[in-house]
Enzyme design. Structure first.
Site, short mmCIF file in Angstrom:
data_model
loop_
_atom_site.label_atom_id
_atom_site.label_comp_id
_atom_site.label_asym_id
_atom_site.label_seq_id
_atom_site.Cartn_x
_atom_site.Cartn_y
_atom_site.Cartn_z
N GLU A 1 30.63 31.36 58.14
CA GLU A 1 31.93 31.99 57.93
C GLU A 1 31.90 33.49 58.25
OE1 GLU A 1 34.70 30.59 57.73
OE2 GLU A 1 34.01 28.56 57.36
N ASP B 1 42.44 32.61 56.10
CA ASP B 1 42.10 33.55 57.17
C ASP B 1 43.29 33.64 58.13
OD1 ASP B 1 42.04 31.18 58.55
OD2 ASP B 1 40.05 31.49 59.44
N TYR C 1 38.59 35.33 51.22
CA TYR C 1 38.49 34.22 52.18
C TYR C 1 37.11 33.56 52.14
CZ TYR C 1 37.62 31.51 56.28
OH TYR C 1 37.23 30.49 57.08
N1 ADE Z 1 36.99 29.57 61.78
C1 ADE Z 1 36.72 30.09 60.59
N2 ADE Z 1 36.03 29.23 59.83
C2 ADE Z 1 35.85 28.12 60.58
C3 ADE Z 1 35.21 26.89 60.38
N3 ADE Z 1 34.60 26.64 59.23
N4 ADE Z 1 35.23 25.99 61.36
C4 ADE Z 1 35.85 26.28 62.51
N5 ADE Z 1 36.47 27.41 62.77
C5 ADE Z 1 36.47 28.33 61.82
#
Ligand code: ADE
Length: 350
Positions: free
Chosen positions: A35, A136, A118
């Site tokens: 993340e 997000d 987040y």
């Molecule tokens: N963008 C942010 N977190 C994500 C995730 N876990 N999988 C795919 N895209 C992402």
């Protein structure tokens, strides 16, 4: 948003999710690393970085103990290097406060360095199934469209309100699938630019923006401040095969990374010659390398560059210059992508 739609999104996710490395065996450490990397970087770009990071630093303890240059090297090219510095501080916090075991409550996770609402929500929901929201940019777009909200998504208060609303409808035992479903919709269906793929969207029958024909206008985003533009001259000093690099200060932009020496302004060839002599590097030949631009979040560098072949007898370390072979730079010294145009020229490649 209605509870029934939350169920539909979680169910859609189960049937449509992409197979991504961090979705296999999603323990807290793996979710955290992914993340943080995904915050400013596309999924495809993150994949190789993620695999290498987990291989080199498989546990919180490894991260807590890593040498700074190694850490920055693992992050080289991802940008926003404070992300990984903060991660190391958080890992050290976890070693001290939780004996190396990743904490398992939202509040404890949220209190770690560099973890905002987040990331704390994502780790809580994906790794532990805790019913917290993870909002997000993707989720702000998807939910604003579904609800037809014209509130400014750049505002913290709008994000907080959305978190609260989502937490009321997280399906039982499906915090992970629901949150990831919203993220996945934003990534592959409810796209930011151009046409969203509404035909593939399980939320389409519920979508206010679609009903009203306002998809192109939502999300509403206020404009941020314009970036400051800075002219710089990048100097690739070459002594035989060795190149001069130096370490940046420990604070501020690109802290602790290595760079080609560079100066404010766009210097002419004569000015570069004079500058080189002034710092004790006798130029034998100077060549223009051309212009390059790099955009940071708050600043833009508009660069011009020169290769300066220097007389090996005049090498100096007065300004912290290190003369290093390109292969060694490639392996050991983290150089930010801002210099990519010039590193590529110098035979240091990714
Ligand atoms: N963008 C942010 N977190 C994500 C995730 N876990 N999988 C795919 N895209 C992402």
């Amino acid at each position: 948003m209605k509870k029934i739609l939350a169920e539909i999104i979680a169910e859609w996710y189960r049937g449509h999710k992409r197979d991504l490395p961090w979705r296999r065996n999603p323990d807290a450490y793996r979710v955290w690393v992914s993340e943080i990397m995904l915050q400013q970087t596309r999924v495809e770009a993150v994949k190789p970085y993620y695999e290498r990071f987990l291989r080199e630093l498989p546990t919180v303890r490894d991260l807590a103990q890593a040498q700074e240059d190694k850490l920055l090297k693992l992050w080289e090219g991802l940008g926003y290097y404070n992300r990984v510095r903060n991660m190391q501080q958080a890992a050290q916090q976890i070693m001290i406060d939780y004996q190396g075991k990743f904490p398992d409550t939202y509040e404890e996770i949220r209190s770690l360095k560099g973890i905002g609402s987040y990331t704390a929500g994502a780790i809580s929901a994906f790794a532990y199934g805790i019913p917290k929201a993870a909002v997000d940019g993707n989720v702000l777009r998807v939910v604003s469209r579904i609800t037809g909200s014209r509130k400014d998504v750049m505002k913290q208060s709008v994000r907080r309100e959305m978190e609260e609303e989502l937490e009321k409808i997280i399906p039982e035992n499906a915090a992970s699938d629901f949150n990831q479903g919203l993220i996945e919709l934003g990534a592959i269906v409810c796209l930011p630019n151009g046409e969203p793929r509404c035909k593939e969207c399980p939320a389409a029958p519920f979508c206010e923006a679609r009903k009203q024909g306002t998809i192109a206008e939502i999300p509403v985003k206020s404009k941020g401040k314009a970036r400051k533009i800075e002219d710089r001259t990048v100097l690739v000093f070459k002594d035989g095969k060795k190149l001069a690099i130096r370490k940046r200060p420990g604070k501020g932009l690109l802290a602790g990374l290595y760079e080609f020496p560079n100066e404010k302004g766009h210097l002419t060839l004569d000015e570069v010659s004079a500058y080189s002599k002034k710092i004790g590097l006798m130029p034998v030949r100077i060549k223009e390398l051309g212009q390059a631009k790099h955009i940071f979040s708050h600043i833009e560098w508009h660069m011009t560059g020169y290769e300066v072949i220097v007389d090996e007898l005049e090498q100096t370390n007065e300004r912290g210059f290190l003369f290093i072979l390109p292969e060694e730079i490639e392996q050991e010294y983290p150089i930010p992508s801002a210099f990519e145009y010039y590193t590529r020229y110098a035979g240091i490649g990714r």
